[in-house]
Motif scaffolding. Structure first.
Motif, PDB file in Angstrom:
ATOM      1  N   TRP A  84     112.186  18.387 -46.822  1.00 57.21           N
ATOM      2  CA  TRP A  84     111.287  17.280 -46.490  1.00 57.21           C
ATOM      3  C   TRP A  84     110.367  17.680 -45.335  1.00 57.21           C
ATOM      4  O   TRP A  84     109.152  17.483 -45.391  1.00 57.21           O
ATOM      5  N   SER A  85     110.954  18.251 -44.292  1.00 59.35           N
ATOM      6  CA  SER A  85     110.151  18.672 -43.137  1.00 59.35           C
ATOM      7  C   SER A  85     109.166  19.771 -43.523  1.00 59.35           C
ATOM      8  O   SER A  85     108.000  19.747 -43.100  1.00 59.35           O
ATOM      9  N   ALA A  86     109.604  20.728 -44.315  1.00 58.66           N
ATOM     10  CA  ALA A  86     108.717  21.819 -44.732  1.00 58.66           C
ATOM     11  C   ALA A  86     107.568  21.292 -45.579  1.00 58.66           C
ATOM     12  O   ALA A  86     106.409  21.712 -45.408  1.00 58.66           O
ATOM     13  N   ARG A  87     107.849  20.381 -46.479  1.00 55.55           N
ATOM     14  CA  ARG A  87     106.787  19.838 -47.343  1.00 55.55           C
ATOM     15  C   ARG A  87     105.780  19.016 -46.525  1.00 55.55           C
ATOM     16  O   ARG A  87     104.572  19.083 -46.783  1.00 55.55           O
ATOM     17  N   TRP A  89     105.094  19.504 -43.397  1.00 56.09           N
ATOM     18  CA  TRP A  89     104.335  20.460 -42.602  1.00 56.09           C
ATOM     19  C   TRP A  89     103.284  21.164 -43.465  1.00 56.09           C
ATOM     20  O   TRP A  89     102.179  21.422 -43.014  1.00 56.09           O
ATOM     21  N   MET A  90     103.639  21.470 -44.733  1.00 53.94           N
ATOM     22  CA  MET A  90     102.681  22.137 -45.628  1.00 53.94           C
ATOM     23  C   MET A  90     101.511  21.232 -45.979  1.00 53.94           C
ATOM     24  O   MET A  90     100.357  21.675 -46.017  1.00 53.94           O
ATOM     25  N   LEU A  91     101.766  19.962 -46.250  1.00 59.38           N
ATOM     26  CA  LEU A  91     100.707  19.047 -46.661  1.00 59.38           C
ATOM     27  C   LEU A  91     100.001  18.376 -45.488  1.00 59.38           C
ATOM     28  O   LEU A  91      98.928  17.790 -45.674  1.00 59.38           O
ATOM     29  N   LYS A  92     100.630  18.390 -44.333  1.00 62.02           N
ATOM     30  CA  LYS A  92     100.104  17.711 -43.146  1.00 62.02           C
ATOM     31  C   LYS A  92      99.943  16.214 -43.378  1.00 62.02           C
ATOM     32  O   LYS A  92      99.021  15.578 -42.869  1.00 62.02           O
ATOM     33  N   ARG A  93     100.828  15.662 -44.175  1.00 59.65           N
ATOM     34  CA  ARG A  93     100.881  14.215 -44.374  1.00 59.65           C
ATOM     35  C   ARG A  93     102.308  13.831 -44.720  1.00 59.65           C
ATOM     36  O   ARG A  93     103.133  14.662 -45.056  1.00 59.65           O
TER      37      ARG A  93
END
Length: 154
Positions: A84-87, A89-93
């Protein structure tokens, strides 16, 4: 169990899990897990005739809940939270879907591994003696496991 015994059993389980299992070990552990599921997990332990059987079945089920079920849910939540945190951070939303999806999958992967790791301890908790139904059923499975592993006892 005392803290020192719990540490010793945990270290032994970790050592056995790290070294791996032979085909005979896996066959014997499948019998132990099948016994435990049939006589403890999928059975109302209040229906046992004697108080000794009910008490030890309750203790074994409680250990199963803490060591296998809740630990696998905790590991699933941990893995889901990382995803969840990685996703995010990747999408910035803000997104929510990785937490339940990866968390449930992580718990489903961890449960059989934790049950494999703890099956001998859980099986040994059902050793209440030949005079009780639970002990007789356990000793029948133990004899079969000893035959498979070509041992006198575990």
């Amino acid at each position: 169990m005392s803290t020192s015994i719990r540490r010793y059993i945990s270290a032994r389980e970790e050592r056995e899990y790290a070294k791996g299992y032979s085909d005979q070990d896996l066959e014997a552990s499948a019998l132990r897990k099948q016994f435990f599921k049939r006589h403890i997990v999928d059975f109302d332990t209040n229906l046992y005739d004697t108080q000794v059987e009910r008490d030890w079945a309750y203790i074994a089920r409680r250990e199963y809940v803490y060591d296998v079920q809740l630990a696998s849910v905790g590991l699933g939540y941990f893995v889901g939270n990382i995803a969840w945190s990685a996703r995010m951070w990747m999408l910035k939303r803000w997104v929510i879907w990785p937490l339940p999806v990866v968390g449930i999958l992580g718990a489903m992967v961890a449960h059989p591994k934790l049950f494999q790791k703890h099956n001998k301890k859980l099986f040994d908790m059902c050793n209440v003696g030949e005079e009780y139904f639970l002990g007789r059923a356990r000793n029948e499975v133990l004899r079969e496991c000893n035959r498979i592993l070509d041992r006198e006892d575990f």
